[in-house]
Design a protein around this motif. Structure first.
Motif, PDB file in Angstrom:
ATOM      1  N   LYS A  56      -6.675   6.621   0.879  1.00 62.38           N
ATOM      2  CA  LYS A  56      -6.536   6.372  -0.570  1.00 62.38           C
ATOM      3  C   LYS A  56      -5.557   5.227  -0.840  1.00 62.38           C
ATOM      4  CE  LYS A  56      -5.791  10.807  -1.814  1.00 62.38           C
ATOM      5  NZ  LYS A  56      -5.237  11.853  -2.669  1.00 62.38           N
ATOM      6  N   MET A  57      -4.464   5.211  -0.061  1.00 63.11           N
ATOM      7  CA  MET A  57      -3.464   4.148  -0.258  1.00 63.11           C
ATOM      8  C   MET A  57      -4.043   2.783   0.087  1.00 63.11           C
ATOM      9  SD  MET A  57      -0.335   6.262   1.415  1.00 63.11           S
ATOM     10  CE  MET A  57       0.953   5.022   1.403  1.00 63.11           C
ATOM     11  N   GLU A  58      -4.756   2.728   1.224  1.00 63.92           N
ATOM     12  CA  GLU A  58      -5.371   1.454   1.612  1.00 63.92           C
ATOM     13  C   GLU A  58      -6.401   1.022   0.575  1.00 63.92           C
ATOM     14  OE1 GLU A  58      -4.971   1.793   6.477  1.00 63.92           O
ATOM     15  OE2 GLU A  58      -6.954   1.926   5.581  1.00 63.92           O
TER      16      GLU A  58
ATOM     17  N   PRO B 256       9.655  12.988  10.593  1.00 64.97           N
ATOM     18  CA  PRO B 256       9.766  11.520  10.648  1.00 64.97           C
ATOM     19  C   PRO B 256       8.937  10.761   9.604  1.00 64.97           C
ATOM     20  CG  PRO B 256       8.285  12.273  12.359  1.00 64.97           C
ATOM     21  CD  PRO B 256       8.733  13.511  11.642  1.00 64.97           C
ATOM     22  N   HIS B 257       9.344  10.802   8.348  1.00 62.88           N
ATOM     23  CA  HIS B 257       8.661  10.073   7.248  1.00 62.88           C
ATOM     24  C   HIS B 257       7.144  10.271   7.312  1.00 62.88           C
ATOM     25  CE1 HIS B 257       9.274   6.605   4.193  1.00 62.88           C
ATOM     26  NE2 HIS B 257       8.242   7.387   3.855  1.00 62.88           N
ATOM     27  N   LEU B 258       6.756  11.526   7.119  1.00 58.62           N
ATOM     28  CA  LEU B 258       5.336  11.895   7.224  1.00 58.62           C
ATOM     29  C   LEU B 258       4.674  12.137   5.867  1.00 58.62           C
ATOM     30  CD1 LEU B 258       5.391  14.534  10.136  1.00 58.62           C
ATOM     31  CD2 LEU B 258       4.725  12.136  10.257  1.00 58.62           C
ATOM     32  N   GLY B 259       5.426  11.907   4.782  1.00 63.85           N
ATOM     33  CA  GLY B 259       4.935  12.265   3.439  1.00 63.85           C
ATOM     34  C   GLY B 259       3.467  11.941   3.197  1.00 63.85           C
ATOM     35  N   THR B 260       3.062  10.743   3.605  1.00 58.50           N
ATOM     36  CA  THR B 260       1.688  10.319   3.299  1.00 58.50           C
ATOM     37  C   THR B 260       0.823  10.244   4.559  1.00 58.50           C
ATOM     38  OG1 THR B 260       2.388   8.029   3.556  1.00 58.50           O
ATOM     39  CG2 THR B 260       2.439   8.918   1.331  1.00 58.50           C
ATOM     40  N   HIS B 261       1.295  10.858   5.641  1.00 57.60           N
ATOM     41  CA  HIS B 261       0.683  10.628   6.948  1.00 57.60           C
ATOM     42  C   HIS B 261      -0.534  11.514   7.196  1.00 57.60           C
ATOM     43  CE1 HIS B 261       1.461   8.444  10.637  1.00 57.60           C
ATOM     44  NE2 HIS B 261       1.238   9.529  11.357  1.00 57.60           N
TER      45      HIS B 261
ATOM     46  N   ALA C 143      -1.880   7.448  -5.173  1.00 57.05           N
ATOM     47  CA  ALA C 143      -2.471   7.905  -3.908  1.00 57.05           C
ATOM     48  C   ALA C 143      -1.540   8.817  -3.121  1.00 57.05           C
ATOM     49  CB  ALA C 143      -2.849   6.682  -3.072  1.00 57.05           C
ATOM     50  N   VAL C 144      -0.240   8.628  -3.267  1.00 53.90           N
ATOM     51  CA  VAL C 144       0.716   9.335  -2.393  1.00 53.90           C
ATOM     52  C   VAL C 144       1.133  10.704  -2.932  1.00 53.90           C
ATOM     53  CG1 VAL C 144       1.665   7.070  -1.742  1.00 53.90           C
ATOM     54  CG2 VAL C 144       2.874   8.444  -3.418  1.00 53.90           C
ATOM     55  N   THR C 145       0.808  10.966  -4.183  1.00 55.41           N
ATOM     56  CA  THR C 145       1.430  12.092  -4.890  1.00 55.41           C
ATOM     57  C   THR C 145       1.205  13.447  -4.220  1.00 55.41           C
ATOM     58  OG1 THR C 145       1.137  10.887  -6.947  1.00 55.41           O
ATOM     59  CG2 THR C 145       1.582  13.252  -7.141  1.00 55.41           C
TER      60      THR C 145
ATOM     61  N   ASN D  22       0.808  -1.222   0.000  1.00 51.38           N
ATOM     62  CA  ASN D  22       0.000   0.000   0.000  1.00 51.38           C
ATOM     63  C   ASN D  22       0.845   1.278   0.000  1.00 51.38           C
ATOM     64  OD1 ASN D  22       0.463   1.076   2.552  1.00 51.38           O
ATOM     65  ND2 ASN D  22      -1.661   1.016   3.196  1.00 51.38           N
ATOM     66  N   GLY D  23       2.008   1.252  -0.653  1.00 54.95           N
ATOM     67  CA  GLY D  23       2.819   2.461  -0.806  1.00 54.95           C
ATOM     68  C   GLY D  23       3.286   2.613  -2.244  1.00 54.95           C
ATOM     69  N   ALA D  24       3.933   3.737  -2.495  1.00 47.23           N
ATOM     70  CA  ALA D  24       4.435   3.972  -3.852  1.00 47.23           C
ATOM     71  C   ALA D  24       5.841   3.393  -4.018  1.00 47.23           C
ATOM     72  CB  ALA D  24       4.453   5.463  -4.141  1.00 47.23           C
ATOM     73  N   GLY D  25       6.649   3.511  -2.956  1.00 42.91           N
ATOM     74  CA  GLY D  25       8.015   2.999  -3.024  1.00 42.91           C
ATOM     75  C   GLY D  25       8.007   1.549  -2.597  1.00 42.91           C
ATOM     76  N   TYR D  26       8.583   0.675  -3.424  1.00 38.76           N
ATOM     77  CA  TYR D  26       8.574  -0.749  -3.063  1.00 38.76           C
ATOM     78  C   TYR D  26       9.999  -1.304  -3.017  1.00 38.76           C
ATOM     79  CZ  TYR D  26       8.359  -1.021  -8.203  1.00 38.76           C
ATOM     80  OH  TYR D  26       8.581  -0.848  -9.539  1.00 38.76           O
TER      81      TYR D  26
ATOM     82  N   ALA E 187      11.958  11.145  -0.885  1.00 39.12           N
ATOM     83  CA  ALA E 187      11.884   9.868  -1.606  1.00 39.12           C
ATOM     84  C   ALA E 187      12.338   8.732  -0.691  1.00 39.12           C
ATOM     85  CB  ALA E 187      12.721   9.958  -2.873  1.00 39.12           C
ATOM     86  N   ARG E 188      13.612   8.425  -0.698  1.00 40.99           N
ATOM     87  CA  ARG E 188      14.168   7.425   0.199  1.00 40.99           C
ATOM     88  C   ARG E 188      15.517   7.920   0.706  1.00 40.99           C
ATOM     89  NH1 ARG E 188       9.802   5.888   0.662  1.00 40.99           N
ATOM     90  NH2 ARG E 188       8.934   3.826   0.261  1.00 40.99           N
ATOM     91  N   GLY E 189      15.746   7.713   2.008  1.00 42.39           N
ATOM     92  CA  GLY E 189      16.933   8.264   2.649  1.00 42.39           C
ATOM     93  C   GLY E 189      18.228   7.838   1.999  1.00 42.39           C
TER      94      GLY E 189
HETATM   95  O1  LIG Z   1       7.026   6.456   1.535  1.00 43.13           O
HETATM   96  C1  LIG Z   1       5.906   6.272   1.151  1.00 43.13           C
HETATM   97  C2  LIG Z   1       5.559   5.410   0.048  1.00 43.13           C
HETATM   98  O2  LIG Z   1       6.452   4.788  -0.539  1.00 43.13           O
HETATM   99  O3  LIG Z   1       4.381   5.327  -0.279  1.00 43.13           O
END
Ligand SMILES: O=CC(=O)O
Length: 330
Positions: A303-305, A291-296, A111-113, A86-90, A244-246
């Motif tokens: 939407k992600m779920e 703290p990684h709140l982008g989609t929080h 959903a995350v955009t 349920n995320g964009a980054g896999y 994006a990713r650390g």
């Molecule tokens: O970090 C958030 C995502 O990958 O959806």
């Protein structure tokens, strides 16, 4: 013989799209994983989880199972044919190992955009204006005594590294501020998608941007894409934003360049070894850190779920999937 009820194992509970989840429960056995560790899960796979059809996971699933790497995928029962993330980054999941086992992986790219781009712009403006030291100064009772001057966004060049959905949404949000966006991708975008952003080489993006926004996915080719050599090519006083990713950034190199003043400030939502944060970054006031709140947000998490649950529904019904990862598109 009656057809087996499909079994969807949830590595994390559904918290927001509860009506969707209730619908799914009418056509599948839905259970939240109870294994407390990767080892326990592997043991459970030959027992209570021997007939999983679909796995639903989130980026928090690693806390129980670790990454869904080749070793993990190999342990899954032969009945498991889908993983719905349920995320964009896999980057926590190995799509090649999935392919080898005949497992299709889906993700939730759209959903995350908006939420991620919103927060990227917040980080961008906050880092430009040096808001982190200002917030600390206020709380220390010093109001703005000694607080450094910030920078205006107007006419600054923003280099978007990885102009996908989120990069384009950041560009659109930055336009009213008078920010000029350029981008680098492996290939230039069609003019309509670039929407006026100039395509530049990686080197030009590094050396001519006032602000750099990291928006590439993490993979073997992008790990530590920005290290000491790349930072040395940047303008003095550059601002770096990462939603994006650390691990795309070499955090130690970024901390060092912040200390030397080569980098004026950073706005970071993601870290190399979450939840651990590089000590030197933590101590540096010029690092605006969240703290990684982008989609929080309630709306975005729902939407992600919803997207992941819809993929799971289609998987059990044998319907075309909504959003298979690009590697698994038919
Ligand atoms: O970090 C958030 C995502 O990958 O959806």
């Amino acid at each position: 013989m009656a057809a087996r009820t499909p079994f969807i194992l949830f590595f994390n509970p559904v918290r927001h799209a509860t009506a969707r989840f209730a619908e799914l429960q009418k056509i599948a056995r839905c259970e939240v994983v109870t294994s407390k560790s990767r080892e326990e899960f592997f043991r459970d796979v030959s027992g209570k989880y021997k007939d999983i059809s679909v796995i639903y996971r989130t980026s928090a699933s690693g806390a129980v199972a670790g990454n869904f790497d080749a070793d993990f995928i190999k342990q899954l029962p032969p009945t498991c044919k889908f993983i719905c993330h349920n995320g964009a980054g896999y980057d926590q999941i190995d799509p090649d190992a999935c392919s080898e086992r005949g497992i299709t992986l889906t993700y939730a790219p759209d959903a995350v955009t908006e939420a991620t781009a919103d927060l990227a712009v917040w980080l961008l403006l906050g880092a430009l204006r040096q808001l982190n030291p200002a917030l600390n100064s206020l709380r220390a009772g010093n109001f703005k005594k000694g607080v450094d001057f910030g920078r205006d966004p107007q006419s600054k060049v923003l280099g978007v590294l990885g102009m996908g959905r989120i990069g384009r949404a950041i560009k659109a949000r930055c336009e009213p501020f008078g920010i000029v966006t350029r981008y680098h991708n492996r290939r230039p975008l069609a003019a309509e998608s670039a929407a006026g952003a100039e395509y530049v080489s990686f080197e030009k993006l590094l050396s001519e941007s006032d602000i750099i926004s990291v928006n590439v996915p993490l993979n073997a080719g992008t790990r530590h894409l920005i290290g000491p050599k790349e930072i040395a090519m940047m303008k003095d006083g550059v601002v770096i934003i990462n939603t994006a990713r650390g691990a795309v950034l070499d955090e130690a190199a970024v901390a060092e360049a912040l200390e030397s003043g080569k980098i004026a400030s950073v706005g970071l939502d993601v870290y190399e070894k979450e939840p651990i944060i590089n000590e030197r970054l933590l101590k540096n006031e010029k690092a605006l850190l969240i703290p990684h709140l982008g989609t929080h947000t309630y709306e975005t998490l729902e939407k992600m779920e919803t997207c992941a649950l819809e993929n799971a529904r289609r998987a059990v019904l044998g319907l075309p999937l909504l959003t298979p990862v690009p590697e698994h598109e038919q």
